[in-house]
Structures are given as C-alpha cells and as structure tokens.
Design a protein around this motif. Structure first.
Motif, mmCIF file in Angstrom:
data_model
loop_
_atom_site.group_PDB
_atom_site.id
_atom_site.type_symbol
_atom_site.label_atom_id
_atom_site.label_comp_id
_atom_site.label_asym_id
_atom_site.label_seq_id
_atom_site.Cartn_x
_atom_site.Cartn_y
_atom_site.Cartn_z
ATOM 1 N N TYR A 65 3.580 8.177 12.412
ATOM 2 C CA TYR A 65 2.361 7.570 11.874
ATOM 3 C C TYR A 65 2.528 7.372 10.371
ATOM 4 O O TYR A 65 3.342 8.034 9.719
ATOM 5 C CB TYR A 65 1.147 8.472 12.097
ATOM 6 C CG TYR A 65 0.820 8.794 13.534
ATOM 7 C CD1 TYR A 65 -0.155 8.080 14.223
ATOM 8 C CD2 TYR A 65 1.474 9.832 14.194
ATOM 9 C CE1 TYR A 65 -0.466 8.390 15.543
ATOM 10 C CE2 TYR A 65 1.176 10.147 15.516
ATOM 11 C CZ TYR A 65 0.192 9.426 16.182
ATOM 12 O OH TYR A 65 -0.120 9.736 17.483
ATOM 13 N N ILE A 66 1.726 6.468 9.825
ATOM 14 C CA ILE A 66 1.546 6.410 8.377
ATOM 15 C C ILE A 66 0.203 7.050 8.068
ATOM 16 O O ILE A 66 -0.827 6.648 8.620
ATOM 17 C CB ILE A 66 1.572 4.961 7.847
ATOM 18 C CG1 ILE A 66 2.939 4.329 8.062
ATOM 19 C CG2 ILE A 66 1.218 4.926 6.355
ATOM 20 C CD1 ILE A 66 3.019 2.864 7.645
ATOM 21 N N THR A 102 6.408 10.070 0.707
ATOM 22 C CA THR A 102 5.628 8.887 0.345
ATOM 23 C C THR A 102 6.488 7.630 0.501
ATOM 24 O O THR A 102 7.661 7.614 0.133
ATOM 25 C CB THR A 102 5.145 8.988 -1.112
ATOM 26 O OG1 THR A 102 4.323 10.151 -1.238
ATOM 27 C CG2 THR A 102 4.347 7.762 -1.521
ATOM 28 N N ILE A 103 5.877 6.604 1.057
ATOM 29 C CA ILE A 103 6.565 5.309 1.220
ATOM 30 C C ILE A 103 5.599 4.206 0.759
ATOM 31 O O ILE A 103 4.412 4.431 0.539
ATOM 32 C CB ILE A 103 6.994 5.055 2.680
ATOM 33 C CG1 ILE A 103 5.836 5.320 3.674
ATOM 34 C CG2 ILE A 103 8.183 5.934 3.044
ATOM 35 C CD1 ILE A 103 4.982 4.143 3.978
ATOM 36 N N LEU A 160 0.840 -1.185 0.000
ATOM 37 C CA LEU A 160 0.000 0.000 0.000
ATOM 38 C C LEU A 160 0.885 1.248 0.000
ATOM 39 O O LEU A 160 2.051 1.189 0.389
ATOM 40 C CB LEU A 160 -0.921 0.006 1.235
ATOM 41 C CG LEU A 160 -1.780 -1.258 1.412
ATOM 42 C CD1 LEU A 160 -2.366 -1.312 2.814
ATOM 43 C CD2 LEU A 160 -2.881 -1.316 0.359
ATOM 44 N N LYS A 161 0.319 2.347 -0.419
ATOM 45 C CA LYS A 161 1.060 3.601 -0.474
ATOM 46 C C LYS A 161 0.585 4.534 0.636
ATOM 47 O O LYS A 161 -0.615 4.690 0.860
ATOM 48 C CB LYS A 161 0.874 4.264 -1.847
ATOM 49 C CG LYS A 161 1.762 5.483 -2.054
ATOM 50 C CD LYS A 161 1.784 5.897 -3.524
ATOM 51 C CE LYS A 161 0.475 6.519 -3.953
ATOM 52 N NZ LYS A 161 0.556 7.103 -5.316
ATOM 53 N N GLY A 162 1.539 5.127 1.330
ATOM 54 C CA GLY A 162 1.194 6.062 2.393
ATOM 55 C C GLY A 162 2.261 7.128 2.552
ATOM 56 O O GLY A 162 3.203 7.216 1.759
ATOM 57 N N LYS A 163 2.128 7.927 3.590
ATOM 58 C CA LYS A 163 3.089 8.997 3.861
ATOM 59 C C LYS A 163 3.432 8.981 5.341
ATOM 60 O O LYS A 163 2.543 8.816 6.193
ATOM 61 C CB LYS A 163 2.507 10.352 3.461
ATOM 62 C CG LYS A 163 3.496 11.504 3.592
ATOM 63 C CD LYS A 163 2.955 12.785 2.956
ATOM 64 C CE LYS A 163 1.809 13.361 3.767
ATOM 65 N NZ LYS A 163 1.378 14.687 3.245
ATOM 66 N N ASP A 219 11.271 2.011 0.925
ATOM 67 C CA ASP A 219 11.522 3.264 0.226
ATOM 68 C C ASP A 219 10.721 3.277 -1.080
ATOM 69 O O ASP A 219 10.726 2.311 -1.842
ATOM 70 C CB ASP A 219 13.020 3.387 -0.060
ATOM 71 C CG ASP A 219 13.393 4.729 -0.660
ATOM 72 O OD1 ASP A 219 13.136 4.932 -1.866
ATOM 73 O OD2 ASP A 219 13.960 5.566 0.062
ATOM 74 N N TYR A 220 10.028 4.374 -1.335
ATOM 75 C CA TYR A 220 9.119 4.434 -2.493
ATOM 76 C C TYR A 220 9.871 4.307 -3.814
ATOM 77 O O TYR A 220 9.380 3.681 -4.764
ATOM 78 C CB TYR A 220 8.335 5.748 -2.469
ATOM 79 C CG TYR A 220 7.283 5.850 -3.546
ATOM 80 C CD1 TYR A 220 6.099 5.128 -3.449
ATOM 81 C CD2 TYR A 220 7.474 6.658 -4.665
ATOM 82 C CE1 TYR A 220 5.129 5.201 -4.437
ATOM 83 C CE2 TYR A 220 6.512 6.740 -5.659
ATOM 84 C CZ TYR A 220 5.349 6.012 -5.538
ATOM 85 O OH TYR A 220 4.395 6.080 -6.526
ATOM 86 N N LYS A 221 11.080 4.871 -3.893
ATOM 87 C CA LYS A 221 11.837 4.850 -5.154
ATOM 88 C C LYS A 221 12.650 3.563 -5.321
ATOM 89 O O LYS A 221 12.623 2.927 -6.369
ATOM 90 C CB LYS A 221 12.755 6.068 -5.232
ATOM 91 C CG LYS A 221 12.008 7.393 -5.377
ATOM 92 C CD LYS A 221 12.990 8.558 -5.486
ATOM 93 C CE LYS A 221 12.239 9.875 -5.659
ATOM 94 N NZ LYS A 221 13.187 11.035 -5.732
ATOM 95 N N THR A 222 13.381 3.173 -4.287
ATOM 96 C CA THR A 222 14.292 2.028 -4.419
ATOM 97 C C THR A 222 13.612 0.692 -4.157
ATOM 98 O O THR A 222 14.139 -0.356 -4.518
ATOM 99 C CB THR A 222 15.470 2.163 -3.445
ATOM 100 O OG1 THR A 222 14.988 2.060 -2.085
ATOM 101 C CG2 THR A 222 16.183 3.497 -3.637
ATOM 102 N N LYS A 223 12.469 0.733 -3.482
ATOM 103 C CA LYS A 223 11.724 -0.475 -3.079
ATOM 104 C C LYS A 223 12.475 -1.289 -2.026
ATOM 105 O O LYS A 223 12.154 -2.440 -1.766
ATOM 106 C CB LYS A 223 11.402 -1.375 -4.284
ATOM 107 C CG LYS A 223 10.695 -0.662 -5.433
ATOM 108 C CD LYS A 223 9.349 -0.102 -5.027
ATOM 109 C CE LYS A 223 8.555 0.458 -6.202
ATOM 110 N NZ LYS A 223 9.122 1.685 -6.758
ATOM 111 N N GLU A 224 13.492 -0.666 -1.399
ATOM 112 C CA GLU A 224 14.275 -1.348 -0.370
ATOM 113 C C GLU A 224 13.609 -1.205 0.999
ATOM 114 O O GLU A 224 13.035 -0.156 1.312
ATOM 115 C CB GLU A 224 15.691 -0.762 -0.306
ATOM 116 C CG GLU A 224 16.521 -0.967 -1.559
ATOM 117 C CD GLU A 224 16.973 -2.404 -1.728
ATOM 118 O OE1 GLU A 224 17.489 -2.981 -0.746
ATOM 119 O OE2 GLU A 224 16.800 -2.947 -2.839
ATOM 120 N N ASN A 225 13.719 -2.241 1.816
ATOM 121 C CA ASN A 225 13.227 -2.213 3.190
ATOM 122 C C ASN A 225 14.098 -1.246 3.991
ATOM 123 O O ASN A 225 15.307 -1.451 4.124
ATOM 124 C CB ASN A 225 13.306 -3.622 3.783
ATOM 125 C CG ASN A 225 12.744 -3.717 5.186
ATOM 126 O OD1 ASN A 225 12.500 -2.719 5.856
ATOM 127 N ND2 ASN A 225 12.553 -4.934 5.654
#
Length: 352
Positions: free
Chosen positions: A249-250, A274-275, A237-240, A339-345
């Motif tokens: 918080y997300i 965004t994450i 899911l996408k959140g901030k 991370d939203y860009k790298t997709k890394e945990n």
C-alpha cells in the motif's frame, strides 16, 4: 540509407558546457522529436548536425562517414526567406549553389511546389505571403534538395492553431513518403507525440530519456520526464510504502492506497520508506470508495473541465470529461512510483 551517430560530443559556448560526452544513435528513417526546457541545447544539437557549429570533441557520422552539409537540410523557425527573392527563387537557391542546370532546377521546383500546393505562390515575394505560406516555401526549399536528414527548429511555433494542425499533417505525410531521417525540435509535447517515432527528452544535465512516445508517457524514466508529458501536468505526491498480509500500500495522509501486486511487485526495499508517487489528471476517477477531497476550482473548457482539488494540504489537478459524474471520493489509477532521493522511476525498464 544509414544510421546517424553522435559519438562522445562535447560542445561549449562562452565557457558554458552545453554538451559533455554526448552519444546518440538514430536509426535510418526515424522521426525524432527533441524536447526539453529552454537552454538545454535543443537548437544547438540541430546546428551541430547542420555544420553551423562545430563540436569541441567527438564526431558525427552518417552511414559510418563524417556528416557533410549536403546530407542535411534545415527548416527554420522564422522561415529565413530572402526578402528580395520570389518564392521560386528561394526554393531554388540551394540548387543554384550546386550549379545544377536550369531545366532540372525548374523541374524540381515545380514538383515540390505541387506536393505542397504552392504552385500559385511561386512568383510572389515573402512579404506577399502569409505565415503559413512562408513556412511552406521554407519547407519546399528543404525538400527540393532531397537530403538524407531534415532538421526542423520549431517550424510551426509562429502559426495559429488551425494552420499548425494542417502543417503537422503535411510534415507527417512528407515523412511517410520519404526515406530520410527527420529531427524535429519542439516545445509542444502534443506535437512531439503526434509526429515522432522516437522522442529525445533533454535537460541541462544531458539526455533524460530516449524512447517511443508511448513509453515516455506510460513509463517515464524520472519525475523530470513525467512532468514534460501529459495534457495537464502530472500530480506528484509524497507517501510511504507499507506492506500488510503480502499486499503493498501507499500510506498517503493516513489513507491506504492499495497497489496491484502483479504490477507493483518487488517493493520490499521501499517498505516503510518515503517515496514520490505520480498520478496523471486524466487517471483520477470519481468513485464511491477512495480518497475524500474538496474542489476549489473548476475551469470549464467545453468538452472537459480542469478541476483543482484539495486533499488536506495537497492540491491536485483532475481532468473531468463530460461523461464523468462527480462523487465524493476519487481513485488513483496507474500510479507511478519514484525514488524519493533520486527521483527515478523504480519500475523503469530501458527500452533497447
């Protein structure tokens, strides 16, 4: 017994780069399961280790020496038995090629046949054997050579569920009673989690994660690895990330999901960014407080239900057991943040 090492391996096939500068160290008596999508090079890795293919660059060492064919034994997906030979001759084939004495060959064949409970099948031809029996004969042919490294290429994929479960137990028992290293390719993540001491997740980009089954499930390095493991696919899911009164918080669709400060710390650089966050279907619980949702699909599977739920435009999978009572709201446990860009945990810590 020594360590198996792949050093800077490059391998190409029809101008396609399968591996580029691949390095991997496998401890003695490891049970390594290799998983990944089709075309990632899982079987190619086994073939390189077996000497069926040869790398363009780099070296493969066992105990600091160049690996040789006698170090390995291969168990094939399609059994690869000689149709014109009886089971006992299929098992003995490799030993005869070593010009071993007949008396010793018969002794070794009898011993391995007893271990796998196939003594009564030795005088039958492959066509007279079931799939499970053929696989046992194929396994016996590898075992009888007493290699340092066993290579398995999806050996159970052609068996039905009950046979597959029995053979898993047999293979695990053989591993525990052996000093050898096992390298096992499978597309079945449950099989990998059951058998492996270590799991290697690979993609067409190379190694994604090399870790214990527990760490891969609980601490996936990226979204690719996270999506590979779990009874049902993880929900992304996408959140901030927001911060209020020293609490993180997300912000998810105008809902605030509180994060445990002791677990989700050092998030300052992600505040107001965004994450992607992931929550496994089995980690979603029904609660009196939380996120409102709507069930759009309910698949009954006896001991559990697989639910599809909507939160605004997002569709989530929820794993409900018979013990769970459905309420109007759900709660997310053990959230994984990427991370939203790298997709890394962003909380991944390499297990060294």
């Amino acid at each position: 017994m020594g360590k198996l090492e792949l050093k800077n391996i490059t391998f190409t096939y029809d101008k396609n780069i399968i591996y580029k500068d691949l390095s991997l160290s496998i401890d003695n008596h490891e049970f390594l399961c290799v998983v990944g999508p089709s075309g990632a090079g899982k079987t190619t890795l086994l073939r390189l280790l077996a000497g069926f293919e040869h790398q363009c660059a780099g070296e493969i060492l066992y105990d600091n020496k160049k690996i040789i064919n006698s170090d390995t034994a291969f168990v094939f997906q399609n059994y690869a038995l000689f149709k014109s030979m009886k089971a006992k001759d299929n098992i003995a084939f490799g030993l005869k090629n070593q010009h071993m004495k007949k008396e010793k060959i018969n002794l070794l064949v009898d011993k391995v046949s007893e271990t796998l409970s196939i003594n009564h099948l030795l005088n039958r031809y492959p066509a007279e054997l079931s799939g499970g029996e053929q696989q046992r004969v194929g396994l016996a042919r590898a075992l009888v050579r007493n290699p340092k490294i066993f290579l398995f290429d999806e050996p159970l994929s052609n068996l039905d569920v009950s046979l597959k479960q029995n053979m898993r137990k047999e293979i695990k028992k053989i591993y525990k009673n052996s000093d050898a290293t096992f390298i096992y390719v499978t597309h079945d993540q449950a099989e990998a989690s059951y058998l492996a001491t270590k799991i290697l997740v690979i993609s067409k980009s190379g190694i994604e994660q090399y870790d214990s089954p527990k760490n891969i499930y609980e601490n996936p390095k990226n979204t690719f690895v996270a999506s590979f493991f779990g009874e049902e696919k993880i929900n992304f899911l996408k959140g901030k990330i927001i911060k209020q009164n020293n609490t993180y918080y997300i912000d998810y669709q105008n809902n605030k999901i509180k994060l445990d400060y002791t677990k989700y710390n050092n998030l300052n650089k992600y505040v107001n960014k965004t994450i992607i966050f992931g929550v496994r279907p089995e980690e979603i619980t029904f609660s009196e407080e939380g996120l409102k949702y709507k069930i759009i699909e309910d698949e009954y599977l006896g001991h559990k239900n697989i639910l599809k739920a909507k939160i605004n435009k997002d569709t989530l999978t929820i794993l409900k057991t018979n013990k769970d009572s459905i309420t109007n709201q759900i709660y997310f446990n053990n959230i994984k943040i990427f991370d939203y860009k790298t997709k890394e945990n962003i909380y991944y810590i390499e297990n060294k």
